[in-house]
Design a protein around this motif. Sequence first.
Motif, PDB file in Angstrom:
ATOM      1  N   SER A   7     -39.541  19.384  45.160  1.00  0.00           N
ATOM      2  CA  SER A   7     -40.847  19.048  44.632  1.00  0.00           C
ATOM      3  C   SER A   7     -41.118  18.289  44.260  1.00  0.00           C
ATOM      4  O   SER A   7     -41.668  17.168  44.591  1.00  0.00           O
ATOM      5  N   ARG A   9     -45.285  17.640  41.484  1.00  0.00           N
ATOM      6  CA  ARG A   9     -46.199  17.382  40.598  1.00  0.00           C
ATOM      7  C   ARG A   9     -47.801  16.230  41.300  1.00  0.00           C
ATOM      8  O   ARG A   9     -47.237  15.261  40.734  1.00  0.00           O
ATOM      9  N   ASP A  11     -50.529  14.648  39.864  1.00  0.00           N
ATOM     10  CA  ASP A  11     -51.199  14.439  38.842  1.00  0.00           C
ATOM     11  C   ASP A  11     -53.102  13.626  38.472  1.00  0.00           C
ATOM     12  O   ASP A  11     -53.323  13.826  40.097  1.00  0.00           O
TER      13      ASP A  11
END
Length: 81
Positions: A7, A9, A11
Motif C-alpha cells: 500500500s 499513502r 502525504d
Amino acid sequence: MTLTFSSYRIDDNGVYLTFTAQDPGADKLSDYTVFVTDAEITGSTLAQLKTIVTNRLDRKIQAAGGLAAKLSALIGQSVTI
C-alpha cells in the motif's frame, strides 16, 4: 526476506510506501514502511526509485534487530533536562 509492496499513502511532502513479508522469520516485523519525497519520485527513473526504496528497507530490516533491541530497553524511562 521477500517483501511485497502492499500500500501507499500520499502525504504533503511525499509518499509512505508499505511492504509486507509473508513469512518474516523469528524476531522480524511483517510490515515495513519507508518514506519517499516528491522530489525523489519525480527526479528518479523507476530503477533509481527501486534502489532508493530497497536501500531504505534494508536499513530498516537491519535496524529492526540491533537498534530495536537497544531502544526497546529505553521505553518508559524518563529524561531530565
